[in-house]
Write a protein that holds these residues in place. Sequence first.
Motif, PDB file in Angstrom:
ATOM      1  N   SER A  63     111.187 -17.768  42.155  1.00  0.00           N
ATOM      2  CA  SER A  63     110.926 -16.210  42.557  1.00  0.00           C
ATOM      3  C   SER A  63     111.577 -16.055  43.788  1.00  0.00           C
ATOM      4  O   SER A  63     111.991 -14.910  44.389  1.00  0.00           O
ATOM      5  CB  SER A  63     109.381 -15.975  42.692  1.00  0.00           C
ATOM      6  N   ASP A  64     111.692 -17.109  44.810  1.00  0.00           N
ATOM      7  CA  ASP A  64     112.414 -16.878  46.071  1.00  0.00           C
ATOM      8  C   ASP A  64     114.011 -16.414  45.877  1.00  0.00           C
ATOM      9  O   ASP A  64     114.324 -15.571  46.432  1.00  0.00           O
ATOM     10  CB  ASP A  64     112.398 -18.186  46.792  1.00  0.00           C
ATOM     11  N   TRP A  65     114.387 -17.202  44.948  1.00  0.00           N
ATOM     12  CA  TRP A  65     115.867 -16.859  44.449  1.00  0.00           C
ATOM     13  C   TRP A  65     116.108 -15.328  43.978  1.00  0.00           C
ATOM     14  O   TRP A  65     116.854 -14.590  44.322  1.00  0.00           O
ATOM     15  CB  TRP A  65     116.399 -18.048  43.388  1.00  0.00           C
ATOM     16  N   GLU A  66     114.983 -15.104  43.100  1.00  0.00           N
ATOM     17  CA  GLU A  66     115.196 -13.861  42.572  1.00  0.00           C
ATOM     18  C   GLU A  66     114.974 -12.609  43.788  1.00  0.00           C
ATOM     19  O   GLU A  66     115.714 -11.634  43.742  1.00  0.00           O
ATOM     20  CB  GLU A  66     113.976 -13.391  41.532  1.00  0.00           C
ATOM     21  N   ALA A  67     114.071 -12.936  44.690  1.00  0.00           N
ATOM     22  CA  ALA A  67     113.886 -11.740  45.446  1.00  0.00           C
ATOM     23  C   ALA A  67     115.008 -11.943  46.751  1.00  0.00           C
ATOM     24  O   ALA A  67     115.525 -10.888  47.098  1.00  0.00           O
ATOM     25  CB  ALA A  67     112.668 -12.198  46.717  1.00  0.00           C
ATOM     26  N   PHE A  68     115.971 -13.215  46.783  1.00  0.00           N
ATOM     27  CA  PHE A  68     116.980 -12.930  47.536  1.00  0.00           C
ATOM     28  C   PHE A  68     117.912 -12.373  47.016  1.00  0.00           C
ATOM     29  O   PHE A  68     118.807 -11.329  47.747  1.00  0.00           O
ATOM     30  CB  PHE A  68     117.496 -14.625  47.712  1.00  0.00           C
ATOM     31  N   ARG A  69     118.193 -12.402  45.663  1.00  0.00           N
ATOM     32  CA  ARG A  69     119.359 -11.776  44.786  1.00  0.00           C
ATOM     33  C   ARG A  69     119.068 -10.112  44.792  1.00  0.00           C
ATOM     34  O   ARG A  69     119.968  -9.386  45.138  1.00  0.00           O
ATOM     35  CB  ARG A  69     119.409 -12.258  43.325  1.00  0.00           C
ATOM     36  N   GLN A  70     117.608  -9.775  44.807  1.00  0.00           N
ATOM     37  CA  GLN A  70     117.505  -8.443  44.718  1.00  0.00           C
ATOM     38  C   GLN A  70     117.827  -7.669  46.011  1.00  0.00           C
ATOM     39  O   GLN A  70     118.146  -6.683  46.448  1.00  0.00           O
ATOM     40  CB  GLN A  70     115.984  -8.243  44.272  1.00  0.00           C
ATOM     41  N   GLY A  71     117.472  -8.349  47.337  1.00  0.00           N
ATOM     42  CA  GLY A  71     117.671  -8.036  48.667  1.00  0.00           C
ATOM     43  C   GLY A  71     118.992  -7.945  48.766  1.00  0.00           C
ATOM     44  O   GLY A  71     119.546  -6.904  49.439  1.00  0.00           O
ATOM     45  N   LYS A  72     119.804  -8.765  48.279  1.00  0.00           N
ATOM     46  CA  LYS A  72     121.404  -8.862  48.607  1.00  0.00           C
ATOM     47  C   LYS A  72     121.849  -7.607  47.806  1.00  0.00           C
ATOM     48  O   LYS A  72     122.970  -7.119  48.240  1.00  0.00           O
ATOM     49  CB  LYS A  72     121.878 -10.121  47.736  1.00  0.00           C
ATOM     50  N   ASP A  73     121.500  -7.376  46.637  1.00  0.00           N
ATOM     51  CA  ASP A  73     121.658  -6.311  45.883  1.00  0.00           C
ATOM     52  C   ASP A  73     121.796  -4.833  46.493  1.00  0.00           C
ATOM     53  O   ASP A  73     122.522  -4.021  46.155  1.00  0.00           O
ATOM     54  CB  ASP A  73     121.398  -6.322  44.260  1.00  0.00           C
ATOM     55  N   LEU A  74     120.681  -4.776  47.494  1.00  0.00           N
ATOM     56  CA  LEU A  74     120.244  -3.433  48.086  1.00  0.00           C
ATOM     57  C   LEU A  74     121.324  -3.216  49.103  1.00  0.00           C
ATOM     58  O   LEU A  74     121.473  -1.995  49.808  1.00  0.00           O
ATOM     59  CB  LEU A  74     118.925  -3.753  48.572  1.00  0.00           C
ATOM     60  N   ARG A  75     122.084  -4.278  49.622  1.00  0.00           N
ATOM     61  CA  ARG A  75     123.215  -3.818  50.631  1.00  0.00           C
ATOM     62  C   ARG A  75     124.292  -3.209  50.229  1.00  0.00           C
ATOM     63  O   ARG A  75     124.937  -2.835  49.592  1.00  0.00           O
ATOM     64  CB  ARG A  75     123.631  -5.260  51.392  1.00  0.00           C
TER      65      ARG A  75
END
Length: 75
Positions: A63-75
């Motif tokens: 879930s940490d990796w998924e949250a990181f990926r989603q945050g990265k996609d928002l940039r």
Amino acid sequence: MQAVDQAIREGKAASRNELIAVALRHELAALERAEIDAAFAEMGRDRNYQEEAQRIANEFAGSDWEAFRQGKDLR
């Protein structure tokens, strides 16, 4: 006491009582921080705690990796 009186004359405190009260609050806060630091140091030496912390981190890795990926996609 000369230093206390000098601090009062310089406006660093309104009275001896105020200066002593402030000093006591600072000292008590420092003691509390030292207790907290000692507790964290103990946690660092506690093998059971370390194993439990690692187990929890492993459980959240996906879930940490998924949250990181989603945050990265928002940039």
